[in-house]
Design a protein around this motif. Structure first.
Motif, mmCIF file in Angstrom:
data_model
loop_
_atom_site.group_PDB
_atom_site.id
_atom_site.type_symbol
_atom_site.label_atom_id
_atom_site.label_comp_id
_atom_site.label_asym_id
_atom_site.label_seq_id
_atom_site.Cartn_x
_atom_site.Cartn_y
_atom_site.Cartn_z
ATOM 1 N N ALA A 18 0.743 -1.745 -0.256
ATOM 2 C CA ALA A 18 0.156 -0.311 -0.097
ATOM 3 C C ALA A 18 0.842 1.396 0.425
ATOM 4 C CB ALA A 18 -1.175 -0.396 1.390
ATOM 5 N N MET A 19 1.770 1.030 0.936
ATOM 6 C CA MET A 19 2.756 2.911 1.088
ATOM 7 C C MET A 19 3.349 2.909 -0.614
ATOM 8 S SD MET A 19 3.773 5.466 2.099
ATOM 9 C CE MET A 19 2.706 4.936 3.950
ATOM 10 N N ARG A 20 4.225 1.629 -1.009
ATOM 11 C CA ARG A 20 4.854 2.190 -2.574
ATOM 12 C C ARG A 20 3.858 2.055 -3.314
ATOM 13 N NH1 ARG A 20 8.189 -4.241 -1.637
ATOM 14 N NH2 ARG A 20 9.854 -3.231 0.036
ATOM 15 N N ILE A 21 2.651 1.770 -3.432
ATOM 16 C CA ILE A 21 1.791 2.184 -4.254
ATOM 17 C C ILE A 21 0.933 4.101 -4.093
ATOM 18 C CG2 ILE A 21 -0.249 2.084 -5.546
ATOM 19 C CD1 ILE A 21 0.084 -1.064 -5.276
ATOM 20 N N LEU A 22 1.406 4.032 -3.073
ATOM 21 C CA LEU A 22 0.934 5.403 -2.652
ATOM 22 C C LEU A 22 2.321 6.155 -2.971
ATOM 23 C CD1 LEU A 22 -0.812 5.663 0.759
ATOM 24 C CD2 LEU A 22 -1.803 6.032 -1.445
ATOM 25 N N GLU A 32 7.450 17.660 -11.102
ATOM 26 C CA GLU A 32 9.012 18.408 -10.638
ATOM 27 C C GLU A 32 9.357 16.938 -9.200
ATOM 28 O OE1 GLU A 32 6.255 20.083 -7.563
ATOM 29 O OE2 GLU A 32 6.305 20.642 -10.199
ATOM 30 N N ALA A 33 11.089 16.837 -9.413
ATOM 31 C CA ALA A 33 11.100 16.271 -8.548
ATOM 32 C C ALA A 33 10.952 16.651 -6.893
ATOM 33 C CB ALA A 33 12.764 16.072 -8.350
ATOM 34 N N MET A 34 11.115 15.507 -5.754
ATOM 35 C CA MET A 34 10.626 15.512 -4.727
ATOM 36 C C MET A 34 11.646 15.249 -3.477
ATOM 37 S SD MET A 34 6.696 14.481 -5.216
ATOM 38 C CE MET A 34 5.570 15.075 -3.577
ATOM 39 N N SER A 35 11.421 16.530 -2.464
ATOM 40 C CA SER A 35 12.402 16.226 -1.009
ATOM 41 C C SER A 35 11.520 15.053 -0.824
ATOM 42 C CB SER A 35 12.764 17.209 -0.790
ATOM 43 O OG SER A 35 11.726 17.484 0.163
ATOM 44 N N ILE A 36 11.791 14.071 0.403
ATOM 45 C CA ILE A 36 11.584 13.486 1.046
ATOM 46 C C ILE A 36 10.547 14.072 2.319
ATOM 47 C CG2 ILE A 36 13.471 13.568 3.027
ATOM 48 C CD1 ILE A 36 11.488 10.032 2.768
ATOM 49 N N TYR A 37 10.575 15.607 2.727
ATOM 50 C CA TYR A 37 9.819 16.642 3.037
ATOM 51 C C TYR A 37 9.063 17.338 3.130
ATOM 52 C CZ TYR A 37 7.620 20.003 5.245
ATOM 53 O OH TYR A 37 6.788 21.170 6.176
ATOM 54 N N LEU A 51 9.434 5.841 4.495
ATOM 55 C CA LEU A 51 10.033 6.818 3.608
ATOM 56 C C LEU A 51 10.997 5.928 2.585
ATOM 57 C CD1 LEU A 51 7.803 10.275 4.006
ATOM 58 C CD2 LEU A 51 7.118 7.828 2.371
ATOM 59 N N PHE A 52 11.904 6.581 3.853
ATOM 60 C CA PHE A 52 13.091 6.120 3.085
ATOM 61 C C PHE A 52 13.225 4.798 2.298
ATOM 62 C CE2 PHE A 52 14.985 9.904 5.275
ATOM 63 C CZ PHE A 52 15.592 10.641 4.834
ATOM 64 N N ARG A 53 12.361 3.892 3.441
ATOM 65 C CA ARG A 53 12.577 2.248 3.150
ATOM 66 C C ARG A 53 12.284 2.307 1.731
ATOM 67 N NH1 ARG A 53 11.955 1.308 8.400
ATOM 68 N NH2 ARG A 53 10.191 1.210 8.244
ATOM 69 N N THR A 54 11.467 2.876 1.484
ATOM 70 C CA THR A 54 10.517 2.735 0.147
ATOM 71 C C THR A 54 11.312 3.266 -0.575
ATOM 72 O OG1 THR A 54 8.255 2.989 1.488
ATOM 73 C CG2 THR A 54 8.016 3.609 -1.190
ATOM 74 N N PHE A 58 13.140 1.904 -4.154
ATOM 75 C CA PHE A 58 12.410 2.331 -6.081
ATOM 76 C C PHE A 58 13.911 2.490 -6.542
ATOM 77 C CE2 PHE A 58 8.015 4.268 -5.152
ATOM 78 C CZ PHE A 58 7.088 3.209 -5.470
ATOM 79 N N GLU A 59 15.105 3.540 -5.976
ATOM 80 C CA GLU A 59 15.871 3.443 -6.223
ATOM 81 C C GLU A 59 17.100 2.522 -6.798
ATOM 82 O OE1 GLU A 59 19.969 7.062 -5.930
ATOM 83 O OE2 GLU A 59 19.005 5.563 -3.634
ATOM 84 N N GLU A 60 16.842 1.355 -5.986
ATOM 85 C CA GLU A 60 18.230 0.226 -5.614
ATOM 86 C C GLU A 60 17.667 -0.580 -7.003
ATOM 87 O OE1 GLU A 60 17.227 -2.101 -2.297
ATOM 88 O OE2 GLU A 60 18.836 -0.884 -0.929
ATOM 89 N N ASN A 61 16.177 -0.536 -7.241
ATOM 90 C CA ASN A 61 15.481 -1.030 -8.450
ATOM 91 C C ASN A 61 14.984 -0.257 -9.971
ATOM 92 O OD1 ASN A 61 14.524 -3.583 -7.856
ATOM 93 N ND2 ASN A 61 13.878 -2.776 -5.586
#
Length: 137
Positions: A18-22, A32-37, A51-54, A58-61
């Protein structure tokens, strides 16, 4: 619509949660690009570590890429569908000095640089700073 986002995740080898989909939906809806904030503001009561783990998954893949635009906050943007984050996939970014938004200029590749012998390319970050069209009005 969720099934489209689930497919995107599955195609990158990421288990749809659910979190990854959101997070994917939110990144997909932005120009535009988004920050963690920025992401934290979109989701009430979501822990930063989640959020960091998600984002790390995403980045690793190769679903997103990090942008260090010099603003002090790392930003994230979706990769193109066939991106492998190799040199030929990298593009220029634009930081608006007025609104502080960072845009991917996907049609402008990072310039090729011939490295000296025994230097190995890992990543490149090319940021142009100026005023975006919205702020220029």
């Amino acid at each position: 619509m969720n099934s489209d986002f689930e497919k995107i995740l599955e195609n990158r080898g990421i288990k749809p949660t659910a979190m990854r989909i959101l997070v994917l939906k939110e990144l997909h809806s932005q120009s535009e690009a988004m920050s963690i904030y920025d992401l934290e503001q979109k989701f009430n009561k979501v822990e930063r570590t989640t959020l960091f783990r998600t984002l790390n998954t995403f980045e690793e893949n190769n679903l997103i890429h990090k942008i260090d635009d010099g603003s002090g906050a790392v930003k994230y943007a979706l990769c193109q569908e066939n991106c492998t984050c190799k040199l030929e996939d990298l593009h220029v970014h634009f930081l608006c000095m007025k609104c502080k938004k960072t845009f991917c200029l996907e049609n402008i590749p990072v310039p090729f640089v011939q490295l000296p012998d025994n230097f190995e390319f890992k990543t490149a970050n090319f940021v142009i700073k100026g005023i975006c069209p919205q702020c220029h009005k």
